[in-house]
Design a protein around this motif. Sequence first.
Motif, PDB file in Angstrom:
ATOM      1  N   LEU A 113       3.029   4.018   4.720  1.00 26.36           N
ATOM      2  CA  LEU A 113       2.388   3.833   3.421  1.00 26.36           C
ATOM      3  C   LEU A 113       2.262   5.167   2.671  1.00 26.36           C
ATOM      4  O   LEU A 113       2.444   5.230   1.453  1.00 26.36           O
ATOM      5  N   THR A 114       1.961   6.226   3.442  1.00 23.46           N
ATOM      6  CA  THR A 114       1.864   7.559   2.836  1.00 23.46           C
ATOM      7  C   THR A 114       3.198   7.970   2.225  1.00 23.46           C
ATOM      8  O   THR A 114       3.253   8.489   1.091  1.00 23.46           O
ATOM      9  N   GLU A 115       4.272   7.716   2.968  1.00 22.83           N
ATOM     10  CA  GLU A 115       5.603   8.062   2.479  1.00 22.83           C
ATOM     11  C   GLU A 115       5.947   7.277   1.205  1.00 22.83           C
ATOM     12  O   GLU A 115       6.486   7.831   0.237  1.00 22.83           O
ATOM     13  N   GLU A 129      -1.378  -2.762  -3.685  1.00 23.86           N
ATOM     14  CA  GLU A 129      -0.104  -3.449  -3.930  1.00 23.86           C
ATOM     15  C   GLU A 129       0.878  -3.201  -2.783  1.00 23.86           C
ATOM     16  O   GLU A 129       1.567  -4.124  -2.320  1.00 23.86           O
ATOM     17  N   LEU A 130       0.929  -1.949  -2.328  1.00 24.94           N
ATOM     18  CA  LEU A 130       1.827  -1.621  -1.207  1.00 24.94           C
ATOM     19  C   LEU A 130       1.422  -2.372   0.064  1.00 24.94           C
ATOM     20  O   LEU A 130       2.285  -2.853   0.804  1.00 24.94           O
ATOM     21  N   ARG A 131       0.120  -2.460   0.304  1.00 21.66           N
ATOM     22  CA  ARG A 131      -0.327  -3.141   1.524  1.00 21.66           C
ATOM     23  C   ARG A 131       0.045  -4.618   1.486  1.00 21.66           C
ATOM     24  O   ARG A 131       0.493  -5.168   2.495  1.00 21.66           O
ATOM     25  N   ILE A 132      -0.126  -5.261   0.371  1.00 23.82           N
ATOM     26  CA  ILE A 132       0.227  -6.683   0.248  1.00 23.82           C
ATOM     27  C   ILE A 132       1.722  -6.882   0.482  1.00 23.82           C
ATOM     28  O   ILE A 132       2.153  -7.842   1.130  1.00 23.82           O
ATOM     29  N   GLN A 133       2.524  -5.941  -0.041  1.00 20.97           N
ATOM     30  CA  GLN A 133       3.973  -6.035   0.132  1.00 20.97           C
ATOM     31  C   GLN A 133       4.431  -5.656   1.546  1.00 20.97           C
ATOM     32  O   GLN A 133       5.479  -6.103   2.012  1.00 20.97           O
ATOM     33  N   ASN A 134       3.624  -4.841   2.234  1.00 17.10           N
ATOM     34  CA  ASN A 134       4.003  -4.327   3.563  1.00 17.10           C
ATOM     35  C   ASN A 134       2.849  -4.497   4.562  1.00 17.10           C
ATOM     36  O   ASN A 134       2.193  -3.519   4.941  1.00 17.10           O
ATOM     37  N   PRO A 135       2.586  -5.722   4.989  1.00 15.54           N
ATOM     38  CA  PRO A 135       1.425  -5.969   5.854  1.00 15.54           C
ATOM     39  C   PRO A 135       1.503  -5.274   7.221  1.00 15.54           C
ATOM     40  O   PRO A 135       0.466  -5.016   7.837  1.00 15.54           O
ATOM     41  N   GLY A 167      -3.457  -4.445   9.037  1.00 17.96           N
ATOM     42  CA  GLY A 167      -2.874  -4.756   7.735  1.00 17.96           C
ATOM     43  C   GLY A 167      -3.364  -6.078   7.190  1.00 17.96           C
ATOM     44  O   GLY A 167      -3.705  -6.188   6.001  1.00 17.96           O
ATOM     45  N   LEU A 168      -3.420  -7.108   8.030  1.00 21.77           N
ATOM     46  CA  LEU A 168      -3.882  -8.428   7.603  1.00 21.77           C
ATOM     47  C   LEU A 168      -5.355  -8.392   7.202  1.00 21.77           C
ATOM     48  O   LEU A 168      -5.773  -9.062   6.249  1.00 21.77           O
ATOM     49  N   LYS A 169      -6.128  -7.597   7.967  1.00 21.30           N
ATOM     50  CA  LYS A 169      -7.553  -7.462   7.639  1.00 21.30           C
ATOM     51  C   LYS A 169      -7.726  -6.799   6.273  1.00 21.30           C
ATOM     52  O   LYS A 169      -8.570  -7.214   5.462  1.00 21.30           O
TER      53      LYS A 169
END
Length: 317
Positions: free
Chosen positions: A285-287, A272-278, A244-246
């Motif tokens: 994320l799929t859900e 946007e989702l990844r930044i909010q949920n590292p 996630g951080l990568k």
Amino acid sequence: MSFALTVKEEIISHTFDDELGKSFLAGFIKYNGDFIWSSGSEKLKLSSISNKIARSIFWLCKKNFDGYIEISVSQTQTLKQNKTYQITLVGRILNFLKSLNIWDENNMKIIEFKPLKEQKNKEELTKLKRAYMAGVFVAVGSVNSPQTTNYHLELQFKEEDSGNYIAQLMNKYDFDFKVLKRNDKLFICYIKKAIMVSDFLKFIDAYQGVMNFENERIMRDVYNNVNRVNNIDISNEKKTLSAGLKQIDQISKIQANLAKKRLSDKATYLCELRIQNPNASYAELTELMNENGYDITKSGVSNLFKIIEKLSLEFKS
């Protein structure tokens, strides 16, 4: 008290009928007895560090031996200062040993127990052998505590022939006893598999010992499995967070170079989702994507991140 001594005291607490009592004594005396015969005087010395075992052996001997029996107690001068209880039989020892089927009159020595097959059926013979092996274990047996990870039960003998005899006897009942020479004075007949140790304790009627052994083993296995699962979960969480951080770093490069418009709406929303949920997994994320109107599978999320990674490689750090 050690687990082995607890098992031995459980075994000796059983009530033996006449035949089984003799078989038990035969096993105990063969490997614990010290036969002394000099100047026409016959003596047989037996010993134990357990008062309970000594008293039970005394009563079994009293029931089957018509001579004089005495008990004495000695205390070692070690730090633990263990007491040793000694039972001495005086009188017609040879007749007593003959009655137990362990005296070789031709060679004048104590021999292995051999019940008269022509007088017994298979079931009765098995009961006699079980009682005999119970006596052997009480005399020279040991078993590791079930709290240890090293399952091990052994019988110690002074002669290799004895170890081979017992191994051959027990392996007829589908055990896997092996014999090794520990030093110049001892031969060890042993088993290591947990199921074999448990089955042997059943064979000699140590059922409370079996329950304690199995309970400890099951508890330890459950504990180990829980730890293993926890370790896997922690490892997976670390991998997910690292990934996630990568990916956040890749997204940052794209944003810094104003290249976000080169991504599709789905990929942009995923950023946007990844930044909010590292630390969110691909499944999570799929859900979240589906909940917000983006129809996508987990493999689709994986493919989008590959596109994001490829785009980020166009830009220097």
